[in-house]
Scaffold this motif. Structure first.
Motif, mmCIF file in Angstrom:
data_model
loop_
_atom_site.group_PDB
_atom_site.id
_atom_site.type_symbol
_atom_site.label_atom_id
_atom_site.label_comp_id
_atom_site.label_asym_id
_atom_site.label_seq_id
_atom_site.Cartn_x
_atom_site.Cartn_y
_atom_site.Cartn_z
ATOM 1 N N LEU A 198 0.849 -1.187 0.000
ATOM 2 C CA LEU A 198 0.000 0.000 0.000
ATOM 3 C C LEU A 198 0.889 1.243 0.000
ATOM 4 O O LEU A 198 1.795 1.380 0.822
ATOM 5 N N SER A 200 0.882 5.265 0.477
ATOM 6 C CA SER A 200 0.131 6.415 0.993
ATOM 7 C C SER A 200 0.640 7.679 0.302
ATOM 8 O O SER A 200 1.833 7.994 0.358
ATOM 9 N N GLN A 225 -3.236 0.344 -8.234
ATOM 10 C CA GLN A 225 -4.463 0.610 -7.494
ATOM 11 C C GLN A 225 -4.321 0.510 -5.973
ATOM 12 O O GLN A 225 -5.242 0.890 -5.253
ATOM 13 N N GLU A 226 -3.178 0.028 -5.491
ATOM 14 C CA GLU A 226 -3.004 -0.142 -4.048
ATOM 15 C C GLU A 226 -2.476 1.166 -3.441
ATOM 16 O O GLU A 226 -1.308 1.300 -3.094
ATOM 17 N N TRP A 227 -3.315 2.126 -3.319
ATOM 18 C CA TRP A 227 -2.917 3.427 -2.782
ATOM 19 C C TRP A 227 -4.032 4.017 -1.929
ATOM 20 O O TRP A 227 -5.185 3.611 -1.996
ATOM 21 N N GLU A 228 -3.640 4.978 -1.109
ATOM 22 C CA GLU A 228 -4.589 5.824 -0.401
ATOM 23 C C GLU A 228 -4.104 7.270 -0.540
ATOM 24 O O GLU A 228 -2.907 7.545 -0.546
ATOM 25 N N ASP A 250 -14.823 7.843 -3.749
ATOM 26 C CA ASP A 250 -13.760 6.827 -3.730
ATOM 27 C C ASP A 250 -13.246 6.750 -2.291
ATOM 28 O O ASP A 250 -12.686 7.714 -1.775
ATOM 29 N N ARG A 252 -10.736 5.560 -1.061
ATOM 30 C CA ARG A 252 -9.286 5.716 -0.903
ATOM 31 C C ARG A 252 -8.885 7.189 -0.743
ATOM 32 O O ARG A 252 -7.753 7.479 -0.349
ATOM 33 N N ARG A 254 -9.142 10.353 1.343
ATOM 34 C CA ARG A 254 -9.485 10.713 2.716
ATOM 35 C C ARG A 254 -9.160 12.195 2.953
ATOM 36 O O ARG A 254 -8.072 12.662 2.623
ATOM 37 N N SER A 274 -1.604 8.142 7.913
ATOM 38 C CA SER A 274 -1.400 7.178 6.818
ATOM 39 C C SER A 274 -1.227 5.760 7.341
ATOM 40 O O SER A 274 -0.846 5.539 8.484
#
Length: 760
Positions: A198, A200, A225-228, A250, A252, A254, A274
């Motif tokens: 992931l 951040s 796609q593995e993100w925030e 979405d 993801r 924040r 994070s």
């Protein structure tokens, strides 16, 4: 014969008697005149009366004679004195007349000489007129020639302008080419893993409603796609919240809101919130290339031993509408001089945050450079040869356009300092210490202590306005202090004190260094010290040192004034507050500050003054003068350094006065005021012009100074911001102690090396 004589006498007596009787009118009194006896008696009475009258007349004449003689005698004495005075005056007049005749003769001689000189001048003027006519003819010919040259220069300028236009067109064409090549050599060409750690992405934002959407969309468009995405709103007052809310569908993305505290605190908030194993960053006016996060994930997966990585970046420079690629191989020394790794294309593993901390919240900008320096200090980062994002340079709302650069540059560079090994020992020999007015000594000592130099002070006299000393202070004989401290070098402030203390230093077989100041600058003193074998170095202000550097460079060092960055900070400014801080001496022209205050009643003038040695009463004279003008100035006496620094931090304007009676040096209070962002007004002279530069204005008269103060009342916030940043940049670029004092440290280190660090 005798009978005739007797008859004649008888006749005379009768005649006299008849006269007397007639005078007394007895002959007219009837019987008396005819009776002889009565006539005799009457005659006797008359005779008696005539005797009395005669005696009376005689006494009267005798008395009048005496009075006359007395009066005539006094008058004669006065007349004699007047005659004598007149004679003396005549003698003096004769002397003056003789002198005038001599002067007249001299004047005649001078007149003759002047007539000759006038004739000579007339001849010289005639010759000069003739020569001028010749020069005019020659000048006319030269002007004609210059006209031809000007024509040629115009043609050359026209050619250069055409060439510049061609070069600009070429540059723009190259920019378009660079952009096209960069867009085709982006992270999209790198392998794109489908799964991984992931990542951040931390995005601080402040009043960026117009651009934050594009930044968020560049994250949403990532192939990985593995993100925030953590959007930290740093107290925006525009529609930023609504602009971000459009992407809240979405999960993801924040959003967090906090009171305005700067980008470093916002990023730290993002780090705290994070959850990713890898951290990346994106500012709200920039964008990422679609394959950036995939390339980051792939790089860390392929190199588990590496903790950080950075990419190239496509920079759009809106100042001149050009484009360039920011990408360099990693070079630690090059990075220490200035940042070339932008945080928008820099990623690192999460554990670096836990081990080394996040962003330094004391920095308003360059916090990313500081983070990159710390995160790459022990291991080189991966360098990915691809463009990871796009950077917009030159927008007016960027931090780089609002905050001082050199302030943060100084503080970032300061973290790279390392103390000298083994420690130096230096004894400061000072006239009086610790004296409030000598903040320059304290700034110097504190900087040297930070660099690991062991400092102690010997003071000849007590300070009239002291502050708490941070180093040991010795009294008594200087040679005894030298024996106790065992220094490598003795350092003195003021040229005359160096001449005074050199014998004790020579007796101890130690080198001496001396820091000169403006008020006591003397070419003869400098010359004597340069010839003295005991003196190792003489530190002069640059405008004084320039006369010696070509011939005496072995000993002379050009050293500017410096301030203590740990004491003087930027702060919230009161633009109506006018400050002057000084020692109470006539050479500072402090009454002028009071008089200028009377011309600017809408401003608040504060004079922070401290008592001077052997001139303590002058402060009371200033106070009395201030009261006599209605107390236009807030007079504060013997404030501590911390109190003066707090005042300077709030003052919008620093007004420096100087009588220009002593040689002008580099007043430390000006550098201190610059460091806080104050607008500086100084007395016009060439050293002040070079010192203050673009951080303020110079004045000739008190009326002009007052006009410059009043002029600032019409400034808007943008104008004050420019003035603030200009002053801060100038202070930290040229006068911060850590930047100025390295030559002194180098000299002391060289001395210690020569002595084999023998002193302990």
């Amino acid at each position: 014969m005798r009978a005739a004589c007797v008859a004649l006498q008888a006749w005379a007596v009768k005649l006299q008697l008849a006269v007397c009787l007639r005078r007394s009118n007895l002959v007219r009194r009837g019987p008396v005149a005819r009776n002889p006896l009565s006539l005799a008696r009457a005659f006797a009475r008359v005779a008696r009366d005539q005797g009395l009258r005669a005696a009376t007349r005689e006494a009267r004449w005798r008395l009048l004679g005496r009075v006359g003689r007395a009066l005539v005698g006094g008058r004669l004495a006065q007349l004699d004195a007047a005659v004598a005075s007149t004679h003396a005056a005549q003698t003096e007049l004769r002397g003056r007349l003789a002198g005038l005749e001599c002067s007249y003769a001299n004047l005649e001689d001078d007149a003759h000489r002047l007539i000759g000189d006038v004739a000579a001048v007339r001849d010289a003027l005639s010759e000069m007129r003739h020569q001028a006519e010749q020069h005019m003819h020659a000048l006319g010919a030269r002007v004609d020639a210059l006209d031809g040259d000007v024509g040629a220069l115009r043609a050359m300028v026209d050619a250069l302008e055409r060439r510049d236009t061609v070069r600009r067109d070429t540059l723009l064409r190259h920019s378009r080419s660079v952009r096209w090549l960069a867009e085709h050599h982006t992270t999209a060409t790198l392998p794109a893993p489908t799964t991984g750690a992931l990542v951040s992405v931390i995005m601080p934002v402040w009043n960026r409603a117009a651009t934050v959407g594009a930044a968020i969309e560049s994250v949403l468009a990532q192939s990985y796609q593995e993100w925030e995405l953590l959007v930290i709103d740093d107290g925006s007052q525009d529609d930023t919240r609504a602009a971000v809310a459009r992407y809240s569908r979405d999960p993801r993305v924040r959003y967090f809101f906090q009171e305005h505290a700067g980008c470093c605190r916002a990023r730290n908030r993002g780090l705290a919130e994070s959850r990713g194993e890898v951290v990346a960053y994106l500012d709200s006016d920039n964008t990422l290339e679609p394959g950036y996060l995939a390339a980051v994930s792939a790089a860390f997966a392929a190199h588990p031993e590496r903790d950080a990585a950075y990419f190239g970046q496509l920079v759009f420079d809106h100042h001149d509408d050009t484009v360039f690629v920011r990408a360099e191989p990693f070079d630690r020394a090059r990075l220490a001089e200035g940042n070339y790794v932008d945080v928008n294309v820099f990623a690192h593993r999460r554990h670096l945050v836990d081990r080394l901390g996040g962003f330094d919240e004391r920095l308003s900008r360059l916090g990313d450079w500081d983070l990159v320096l710390r995160y790459t200090a022990h291991a080189e980062p991966l360098v990915i040869r691809a463009v990871g994002g796009r950077y917009q340079l030159g927008h007016p709302d960027q931090i780089s356009e609002r905050e001082s650069y050199f302030h943060d540059y100084y503080h970032v560079r300061r973290k790279l300092e390392r103390p000298v090994q083994p420690p130096l020992r230096v004894l400061y020999a000072l006239w009086h210490y610790p004296q409030l007015s000598e903040a320059y000594v304290r700034a110097e000592i504190r900087c040297m202590q930070r660099w690991g130099v062991h400092i102690e002070v010997w003071s000849e006299e007590d300070a009239p306005a002291p502050f708490p000393s941070e180093v040991p202070v010795h009294r008594g004989p200087l040679d005894a202090a030298i024996e106790r401290v065992a220094p490598h070098v003795v350092h003195v402030h003021w040229l005359n004190m160096a001449a005074r203390y050199r014998d004790a230093v020579a007796e101890a077989k130690l080198p001496l260094t001396v820091r000169a100041h403006g008020f006591e600058y003397s070419t003869s003193l400098v010359a004597a010290l340069l010839e003295d074998d005991v003196v190792r170095a003489v530190y002069l202000f640059p405008h004084h040192a320039v006369a010696y550097l070509a011939t005496d460079g072995a000993k002379v060092r050009a050293l500017s004034a410096c301030f203590d960055p740990d004491l003087y900070h930027t702060g919230s400014k009161d633009t109506s507050l006018i400050l002057r801080s000084a020692v109470g001496l006539p050479s500072k022209d402090l009454p002028a500050f009071i008089r200028i205050a009377t011309r600017c009643p809408e401003h608040h003038f504060v004079l922070a003054v401290c008592r001077a040695a052997r001139a303590e009463a002058y402060v009371e004279e200033l106070a009395a003068y201030n009261r006599s003008l209605g107390s236009p100035v807030d007079l504060r006496v013997d404030l501590q350094h911390e109190e003066v620094a707090a005042l300077a931090g709030h003052a919008g304007i620093y007004l420096h006065t100087h009588a220009l009676l002593d040689p002008y040096g580099m007043p430390t209070s000006i550098a201190e005021a610059m460091a806080t962002g104050a607008y500086v007004l100084g007395r016009r002279c060439q050293p002040a012009e070079h010192y203050i530069g673009d951080a303020g204005r110079l004045y000739e008269s008190e009326a002009e100074a007052a006009a410059l103060v009043r002029e600032t009342a019409a400034w808007d916030d943008a104008r004050w911001l420019r003035a603030r940043n200009t002053s801060i940049d100038r202070a930290y670029a040229h006068f911060a102690s850590g930047r100025v004092l390295h030559p002194m440290l180098d000299d002391w280190t060289a001395v210690a090396d020569e002595r084999g660090w023998a002193a302990t």
